[in-house]
Design an enzyme around this catalytic site. Structure first.
Site, PDB file in Angstrom:
ATOM      1  N   ASP A 119      -5.831 -55.238  40.574  1.00 38.14           N
ATOM      2  CA  ASP A 119      -4.596 -55.943  40.862  1.00 38.14           C
ATOM      3  C   ASP A 119      -4.211 -55.530  42.294  1.00 38.14           C
ATOM      4  O   ASP A 119      -4.758 -54.549  42.818  1.00 38.14           O
ATOM      5  CB  ASP A 119      -3.540 -55.469  39.848  1.00 38.14           C
ATOM      6  CG  ASP A 119      -2.164 -56.009  40.142  1.00 38.14           C
ATOM      7  OD1 ASP A 119      -2.032 -57.229  40.296  1.00 38.14           O
ATOM      8  OD2 ASP A 119      -1.214 -55.206  40.227  1.00 38.14           O
ATOM      9  N   LEU A 120      -3.321 -56.254  42.948  1.00 41.25           N
ATOM     10  CA  LEU A 120      -2.997 -55.913  44.346  1.00 41.25           C
ATOM     11  C   LEU A 120      -1.679 -55.133  44.452  1.00 41.25           C
ATOM     12  O   LEU A 120      -1.680 -53.938  44.763  1.00 41.25           O
ATOM     13  CB  LEU A 120      -2.942 -57.197  45.190  1.00 41.25           C
ATOM     14  CG  LEU A 120      -2.630 -57.015  46.670  1.00 41.25           C
ATOM     15  CD1 LEU A 120      -3.690 -56.194  47.380  1.00 41.25           C
ATOM     16  CD2 LEU A 120      -2.508 -58.386  47.367  1.00 41.25           C
ATOM     17  N   ASP A 121      -0.580 -55.825  44.139  1.00 41.99           N
ATOM     18  CA  ASP A 121       0.729 -55.187  44.297  1.00 41.99           C
ATOM     19  C   ASP A 121       0.917 -54.071  43.262  1.00 41.99           C
ATOM     20  O   ASP A 121       0.806 -54.316  42.066  1.00 41.99           O
ATOM     21  CB  ASP A 121       1.827 -56.252  44.150  1.00 41.99           C
ATOM     22  CG  ASP A 121       3.216 -55.652  44.132  1.00 41.99           C
ATOM     23  OD1 ASP A 121       3.409 -54.588  44.745  1.00 41.99           O
ATOM     24  OD2 ASP A 121       4.105 -56.235  43.495  1.00 41.99           O
ATOM     25  N   THR A 181       3.816 -53.740  47.641  1.00 41.29           N
ATOM     26  CA  THR A 181       4.539 -54.864  48.253  1.00 41.29           C
ATOM     27  C   THR A 181       5.834 -55.160  47.489  1.00 41.29           C
ATOM     28  O   THR A 181       6.630 -55.979  47.928  1.00 41.29           O
ATOM     29  CB  THR A 181       3.657 -56.135  48.309  1.00 41.29           C
ATOM     30  OG1 THR A 181       2.914 -56.235  47.103  1.00 41.29           O
ATOM     31  CG2 THR A 181       2.710 -56.105  49.483  1.00 41.29           C
ATOM     32  N   LYS A 209       7.576 -57.438  38.569  1.00 40.79           N
ATOM     33  CA  LYS A 209       6.246 -56.917  38.905  1.00 40.79           C
ATOM     34  C   LYS A 209       5.149 -57.610  38.110  1.00 40.79           C
ATOM     35  O   LYS A 209       5.226 -57.682  36.882  1.00 40.79           O
ATOM     36  CB  LYS A 209       6.193 -55.399  38.698  1.00 40.79           C
ATOM     37  CG  LYS A 209       6.975 -54.665  39.769  1.00 40.79           C
ATOM     38  CD  LYS A 209       6.771 -53.170  39.709  1.00 40.79           C
ATOM     39  CE  LYS A 209       7.520 -52.514  40.861  1.00 40.79           C
ATOM     40  NZ  LYS A 209       7.500 -51.062  40.758  1.00 40.79           N
ATOM     41  N   SER A 244      -5.190 -60.879  41.490  1.00 42.09           N
ATOM     42  CA  SER A 244      -3.749 -60.774  41.758  1.00 42.09           C
ATOM     43  C   SER A 244      -3.030 -62.092  41.493  1.00 42.09           C
ATOM     44  O   SER A 244      -3.596 -63.161  41.676  1.00 42.09           O
ATOM     45  CB  SER A 244      -3.558 -60.378  43.230  1.00 42.09           C
ATOM     46  OG  SER A 244      -2.226 -60.555  43.624  1.00 42.09           O
ATOM     47  N   ALA A 245      -1.755 -61.987  41.097  1.00 33.32           N
ATOM     48  CA  ALA A 245      -0.927 -63.182  40.892  1.00 33.32           C
ATOM     49  C   ALA A 245      -0.420 -63.736  42.221  1.00 33.32           C
ATOM     50  O   ALA A 245       0.111 -64.848  42.275  1.00 33.32           O
ATOM     51  CB  ALA A 245       0.263 -62.825  40.010  1.00 33.32           C
ATOM     52  N   LYS A 279      -0.003 -65.405  45.812  1.00 35.11           N
ATOM     53  CA  LYS A 279      -0.602 -66.435  46.661  1.00 35.11           C
ATOM     54  C   LYS A 279      -0.792 -65.895  48.077  1.00 35.11           C
ATOM     55  O   LYS A 279      -1.476 -66.504  48.894  1.00 35.11           O
ATOM     56  CB  LYS A 279       0.295 -67.671  46.692  1.00 35.11           C
ATOM     57  CG  LYS A 279       0.329 -68.385  45.353  1.00 35.11           C
ATOM     58  CD  LYS A 279       1.112 -69.668  45.412  1.00 35.11           C
ATOM     59  CE  LYS A 279       0.976 -70.385  44.079  1.00 35.11           C
ATOM     60  NZ  LYS A 279       1.786 -71.555  43.933  1.00 35.11           N
ATOM     61  N   ASN A 280      -0.156 -64.777  48.362  1.00 32.94           N
ATOM     62  CA  ASN A 280      -0.266 -64.168  49.693  1.00 32.94           C
ATOM     63  C   ASN A 280      -1.351 -63.098  49.761  1.00 32.94           C
ATOM     64  O   ASN A 280      -1.482 -62.430  50.787  1.00 32.94           O
ATOM     65  CB  ASN A 280       1.076 -63.535  50.088  1.00 32.94           C
ATOM     66  CG  ASN A 280       2.160 -64.586  50.283  1.00 32.94           C
ATOM     67  OD1 ASN A 280       2.041 -65.446  51.147  1.00 32.94           O
ATOM     68  ND2 ASN A 280       3.195 -64.536  49.465  1.00 32.94           N
ATOM     69  N   LYS A 335      -0.482 -64.048  34.268  1.00 29.46           N
ATOM     70  CA  LYS A 335      -0.649 -62.904  33.357  1.00 29.46           C
ATOM     71  C   LYS A 335       0.553 -62.895  32.410  1.00 29.46           C
ATOM     72  O   LYS A 335       1.641 -63.223  32.852  1.00 29.46           O
ATOM     73  CB  LYS A 335      -0.667 -61.590  34.153  1.00 29.46           C
ATOM     74  CG  LYS A 335      -1.802 -61.505  35.179  1.00 29.46           C
ATOM     75  CD  LYS A 335      -1.567 -60.303  36.108  1.00 29.46           C
ATOM     76  CE  LYS A 335      -2.563 -60.301  37.250  1.00 29.46           C
ATOM     77  NZ  LYS A 335      -2.343 -59.247  38.239  1.00 29.46           N
ATOM     78  N   GLU A 388      -4.459 -51.938  36.729  1.00 26.53           N
ATOM     79  CA  GLU A 388      -3.207 -52.714  36.687  1.00 26.53           C
ATOM     80  C   GLU A 388      -1.966 -51.826  36.618  1.00 26.53           C
ATOM     81  O   GLU A 388      -1.990 -50.798  35.950  1.00 26.53           O
ATOM     82  CB  GLU A 388      -3.202 -53.598  35.434  1.00 26.53           C
ATOM     83  CG  GLU A 388      -3.338 -55.067  35.669  1.00 26.53           C
ATOM     84  CD  GLU A 388      -2.225 -55.746  36.454  1.00 26.53           C
ATOM     85  OE1 GLU A 388      -1.150 -55.168  36.646  1.00 26.53           O
ATOM     86  OE2 GLU A 388      -2.443 -56.884  36.868  1.00 26.53           O
ATOM     87  N   ASP A 389      -0.892 -52.254  37.277  1.00 23.23           N
ATOM     88  CA  ASP A 389       0.364 -51.479  37.229  1.00 23.23           C
ATOM     89  C   ASP A 389       1.437 -52.149  36.384  1.00 23.23           C
ATOM     90  O   ASP A 389       2.455 -51.528  36.087  1.00 23.23           O
ATOM     91  CB  ASP A 389       0.935 -51.277  38.641  1.00 23.23           C
ATOM     92  CG  ASP A 389       1.484 -52.563  39.212  1.00 23.23           C
ATOM     93  OD1 ASP A 389       0.750 -53.584  39.192  1.00 23.23           O
ATOM     94  OD2 ASP A 389       2.645 -52.587  39.647  1.00 23.23           O
TER      95      ASP A 389
END
Ligand code: B16
Ligand code: MG
Length: 226
Positions: free
Chosen positions: A8-10, A16, A44, A113-114, A116-117, A144, A168-169
Protein backbone atom coordinates in the site's frame (compact mmCIF):
# COMPACT_ATOMS: atom_id res chain seq x y z
CA UNK A 1 6.51 -19.64 -0.46
CA UNK A 2 6.67 -15.87 -0.88
CA UNK A 3 6.93 -14.86 -4.54
CA UNK A 4 5.68 -11.29 -4.37
CA UNK A 5 5.16 -8.41 -1.95
CA UNK A 6 2.42 -5.84 -2.58
CA UNK A 7 2.69 -2.47 -0.85
CA UNK A 8 0.00 0.00 0.00
CA UNK A 9 1.33 3.57 -0.40
CA UNK A 10 -0.10 6.02 2.13
CA UNK A 11 0.84 4.93 5.66
CA UNK A 12 3.20 2.20 4.44
CA UNK A 13 5.72 3.78 2.08
CA UNK A 14 5.06 7.45 2.91
CA UNK A 15 2.87 9.45 5.26
CA UNK A 16 0.60 11.41 2.94
CA UNK A 17 -2.26 11.34 5.48
CA UNK A 18 -0.98 14.65 6.88
CA UNK A 19 -1.40 16.33 3.46
CA UNK A 20 -4.83 14.76 2.93
CA UNK A 21 -5.75 16.18 6.36
CA UNK A 22 -4.70 19.74 5.51
CA UNK A 23 -6.70 19.65 2.27
CA UNK A 24 -9.88 18.05 3.72
CA UNK A 25 -9.73 20.41 6.72
CA UNK A 26 -9.60 23.42 4.39
CA UNK A 27 -12.69 22.15 2.55
CA UNK A 28 -14.55 21.55 5.84
CA UNK A 29 -13.70 25.07 7.03
CA UNK A 30 -15.02 26.50 3.80
CA UNK A 31 -18.25 24.57 4.36
CA UNK A 32 -18.44 25.86 7.95
CA UNK A 33 -17.55 22.91 10.17
CA UNK A 34 -14.57 21.50 12.04
CA UNK A 35 -12.68 18.44 10.77
CA UNK A 36 -10.34 16.88 13.34
CA UNK A 37 -7.28 14.62 13.18
CA UNK A 38 -9.43 11.90 14.70
CA UNK A 39 -11.93 12.32 11.84
CA UNK A 40 -9.01 12.02 9.42
CA UNK A 41 -8.30 8.49 10.68
CA UNK A 42 -11.58 7.40 9.09
CA UNK A 43 -10.30 8.42 5.65
CA UNK A 44 -7.17 6.25 5.64
CA UNK A 45 -7.19 3.77 2.77
CA UNK A 46 -10.60 5.04 1.65
CA UNK A 47 -11.10 6.38 -1.90
CA UNK A 48 -11.37 10.11 -2.59
CA UNK A 49 -15.09 9.86 -3.37
CA UNK A 50 -15.83 7.89 -0.20
CA UNK A 51 -13.64 10.23 1.84
CA UNK A 52 -15.79 13.17 0.73
CA UNK A 53 -18.96 11.27 1.67
CA UNK A 54 -17.55 10.65 5.18
CA UNK A 55 -16.50 14.30 5.50
CA UNK A 56 -19.97 15.53 4.51
CA UNK A 57 -21.57 13.07 6.91
CA UNK A 58 -19.40 14.51 9.72
CA UNK A 59 -20.46 18.05 8.77
CA UNK A 60 -24.08 16.94 8.21
CA UNK A 61 -24.08 18.53 4.74
CA UNK A 62 -25.82 17.44 1.58
CA UNK A 63 -24.89 18.33 -1.99
CA UNK A 64 -25.67 17.24 -5.52
CA UNK A 65 -23.35 14.85 -7.37
CA UNK A 66 -22.07 17.71 -9.54
CA UNK A 67 -21.26 19.82 -6.48
CA UNK A 68 -19.52 16.86 -4.82
CA UNK A 69 -17.42 16.26 -7.91
CA UNK A 70 -16.28 19.90 -7.85
CA UNK A 71 -15.46 19.67 -4.12
CA UNK A 72 -13.37 16.52 -4.55
CA UNK A 73 -11.55 18.22 -7.42
CA UNK A 74 -10.88 21.32 -5.32
CA UNK A 75 -9.57 19.23 -2.41
CA UNK A 76 -7.30 17.34 -4.77
CA UNK A 77 -5.90 20.53 -6.32
CA UNK A 78 -4.81 21.70 -2.86
CA UNK A 79 -3.50 18.22 -1.93
CA UNK A 80 -1.40 18.09 -5.11
CA UNK A 81 0.34 21.37 -4.19
CA UNK A 82 1.73 19.50 -1.16
CA UNK A 83 2.67 16.19 -2.76
CA UNK A 84 4.37 18.03 -5.64
CA UNK A 85 6.94 19.16 -3.11
CA UNK A 86 7.64 15.70 -1.69
CA UNK A 87 11.22 14.41 -1.70
CA UNK A 88 12.93 11.01 -1.13
CA UNK A 89 13.48 12.11 2.48
CA UNK A 90 9.79 11.41 3.09
CA UNK A 91 10.13 7.68 2.43
CA UNK A 92 9.31 6.02 5.77
CA UNK A 93 12.30 4.49 7.64
CA UNK A 94 13.50 1.10 6.40
CA UNK A 95 11.23 0.95 3.32
CA UNK A 96 13.94 1.47 0.70
CA UNK A 97 16.29 -1.02 2.34
CA UNK A 98 13.55 -3.66 2.50
CA UNK A 99 12.61 -3.06 -1.17
CA UNK A 100 16.28 -3.47 -2.10
CA UNK A 101 16.46 -6.74 -0.16
CA UNK A 102 13.40 -8.04 -2.01
CA UNK A 103 14.99 -7.13 -5.35
CA UNK A 104 18.23 -8.92 -4.55
CA UNK A 105 16.23 -12.00 -3.52
CA UNK A 106 14.22 -11.90 -6.76
CA UNK A 107 10.93 -11.37 -4.98
CA UNK A 108 8.53 -9.41 -7.19
CA UNK A 109 7.03 -6.16 -5.99
CA UNK A 110 3.82 -4.26 -6.71
CA UNK A 111 2.17 -1.12 -5.44
CA UNK A 112 -1.50 -1.53 -4.52
CA UNK A 113 -2.89 1.88 -3.60
CA UNK A 114 -6.31 3.55 -3.66
CA UNK A 115 -4.66 6.83 -4.62
CA UNK A 116 -5.01 8.31 -8.09
CA UNK A 117 -1.94 10.38 -7.27
CA UNK A 118 0.27 7.34 -6.59
CA UNK A 119 2.38 7.64 -9.80
CA UNK A 120 3.21 11.28 -9.00
CA UNK A 121 4.12 10.48 -5.39
CA UNK A 122 6.39 7.60 -6.46
CA UNK A 123 8.13 9.89 -8.96
CA UNK A 124 8.71 12.60 -6.36
CA UNK A 125 10.17 10.20 -3.81
CA UNK A 126 12.21 8.38 -6.47
CA UNK A 127 10.74 4.89 -5.95
CA UNK A 128 8.96 4.29 -9.29
CA UNK A 129 11.69 1.92 -10.49
CA UNK A 130 11.43 -0.23 -7.37
CA UNK A 131 8.02 -1.60 -8.30
CA UNK A 132 7.55 -4.18 -11.04
CA UNK A 133 3.87 -3.30 -11.26
CA UNK A 134 1.78 -0.30 -10.14
CA UNK A 135 -1.94 -0.64 -9.48
CA UNK A 136 -3.57 2.54 -8.21
CA UNK A 137 -6.86 4.42 -7.99
CA UNK A 138 -6.80 5.04 -11.75
CA UNK A 139 -6.88 1.36 -12.66
CA UNK A 140 -9.49 -0.05 -10.26
CA UNK A 141 -13.27 0.22 -10.11
CA UNK A 142 -13.85 -1.24 -6.62
CA UNK A 143 -12.45 0.33 -3.45
CA UNK A 144 -10.83 -1.64 -0.57
CA UNK A 145 -12.01 -3.86 1.21
CA UNK A 146 -12.79 -5.22 -2.25
CA UNK A 147 -9.67 -7.24 -3.20
CA UNK A 148 -9.51 -5.90 -6.79
CA UNK A 149 -6.40 -3.72 -6.28
CA UNK A 150 -4.32 -6.60 -4.90
CA UNK A 151 -5.68 -9.28 -7.24
CA UNK A 152 -4.83 -7.04 -10.22
CA UNK A 153 -1.32 -6.59 -8.84
CA UNK A 154 -0.84 -10.36 -8.48
CA UNK A 155 -2.25 -11.01 -11.94
CA UNK A 156 0.04 -8.43 -13.57
CA UNK A 157 3.01 -9.95 -11.75
CA UNK A 158 1.97 -13.45 -12.82
CA UNK A 159 1.90 -14.70 -9.21
CA UNK A 160 -0.86 -16.69 -7.51
CA UNK A 161 -2.56 -14.77 -4.62
CA UNK A 162 -1.52 -17.39 -2.05
CA UNK A 163 2.13 -16.57 -2.78
CA UNK A 164 1.65 -12.82 -2.18
CA UNK A 165 2.19 -10.79 0.98
CA UNK A 166 0.40 -7.45 1.32
CA UNK A 167 1.68 -4.62 3.55
CA UNK A 168 -1.20 -2.44 4.73
CA UNK A 169 -1.88 0.25 7.36
CA UNK A 170 -5.67 0.58 7.01
CA UNK A 171 -8.36 -1.78 8.27
CA UNK A 172 -10.12 -1.75 4.87
CA UNK A 173 -6.79 -2.63 3.23
CA UNK A 174 -6.11 -5.56 5.58
CA UNK A 175 -9.62 -6.84 4.83
CA UNK A 176 -8.95 -6.44 1.09
CA UNK A 177 -5.78 -8.55 1.43
CA UNK A 178 -7.66 -11.25 3.33
CA UNK A 179 -10.46 -11.15 0.77
CA UNK A 180 -7.78 -11.70 -1.91
CA UNK A 181 -6.59 -14.75 0.11
CA UNK A 182 -3.15 -13.19 0.50
CA UNK A 183 -0.95 -12.98 3.56
CA UNK A 184 -1.06 -9.60 5.22
CA UNK A 185 1.40 -7.69 7.38
CA UNK A 186 -0.24 -4.82 9.23
CA UNK A 187 1.74 -1.59 9.58
CA UNK A 188 0.79 0.22 12.78
CA UNK A 189 -0.84 -0.91 16.01
CA UNK A 190 -1.96 -4.56 16.56
CA UNK A 191 -5.20 -3.47 18.26
CA UNK A 192 -6.41 -1.81 15.04
CA UNK A 193 -5.18 -4.43 12.59
CA UNK A 194 -6.21 -7.71 14.22
CA UNK A 195 -7.03 -9.42 10.94
CA UNK A 196 -3.44 -9.16 9.70
CA UNK A 197 -1.22 -12.26 10.03
CA UNK A 198 1.07 -10.11 12.17
CA UNK A 199 1.67 -6.40 12.75
CA UNK A 200 4.89 -4.34 12.76
CA UNK A 201 5.21 -0.66 13.69
CA UNK A 202 7.18 0.06 10.48
CA UNK A 203 9.99 -1.25 8.28
CA UNK A 204 12.87 0.03 10.40
CA UNK A 205 14.97 -3.08 11.12
CA UNK A 206 12.54 -5.35 9.25
CA UNK A 207 14.07 -7.99 6.98
CA UNK A 208 13.00 -10.77 4.63
CA UNK A 209 14.20 -13.26 7.21
CA UNK A 210 11.91 -11.70 9.85
CA UNK A 211 9.01 -11.78 7.39
CA UNK A 212 9.50 -15.50 6.72
CA UNK A 213 9.91 -16.26 10.42
CA UNK A 214 6.78 -14.36 11.49
CA UNK A 215 4.68 -15.88 8.70
CA UNK A 216 5.83 -19.37 9.62
CA UNK A 217 4.86 -18.67 13.26
CA UNK A 218 1.45 -17.37 12.21
CA UNK A 219 0.77 -20.58 10.18
CA UNK A 220 0.83 -22.44 13.48
CA UNK A 221 -1.86 -20.12 14.86
CA UNK A 222 -4.03 -19.46 11.79
CA UNK A 223 -6.49 -16.63 11.95
CA UNK A 224 -9.93 -16.89 10.40
CA UNK A 225 -10.31 -15.47 6.93
CA UNK A 226 -12.78 -12.59 6.53
P1 B16 B 1 -6.32 10.23 -3.88
P2 B16 B 1 -3.50 4.25 0.07
C1 B16 B 1 -5.26 6.24 -0.03
O1 B16 B 1 -3.96 5.78 -0.24
C2 B16 B 1 -5.28 7.12 1.21
O2 B16 B 1 -4.97 6.37 2.37
C3 B16 B 1 -6.66 7.72 1.37
O3 B16 B 1 -6.68 8.59 2.50
C4 B16 B 1 -7.03 8.51 0.10
O4 B16 B 1 -8.33 9.03 0.21
C5 B16 B 1 -6.94 7.55 -1.09
O5 B16 B 1 -5.63 7.01 -1.17
C6 B16 B 1 -7.25 8.26 -2.41
O6 B16 B 1 -6.25 9.19 -2.68
O7 B16 B 1 -7.27 11.31 -3.50
O8 B16 B 1 -4.89 10.70 -4.01
O9 B16 B 1 -6.75 9.47 -5.12
O10 B16 B 1 -3.44 4.14 1.55
O11 B16 B 1 -4.49 3.30 -0.57
O12 B16 B 1 -2.14 4.21 -0.58
MG1 MG C 1 -2.72 3.20 3.41
Amino acid sequence: MIEACIFDLDGVVVDTAKYHFIAWKALAEELGFVFTLEDNERLKGVSRKQSLEILLEIGKKQFSETEKLAMAEKKNTLYVTYIEKMTPEEILPGVEKFLQELKSNEIKTALGSASKNAPMILERIGLTGFFDVIVDGNSISEAKPNPEVFLKGAEKLGVQPEHCVVFEDAIAGVEAARNAKMYCVGIGQPENLGLADFVIPGFDGFTLEKLKKELTASFRFPKGKV
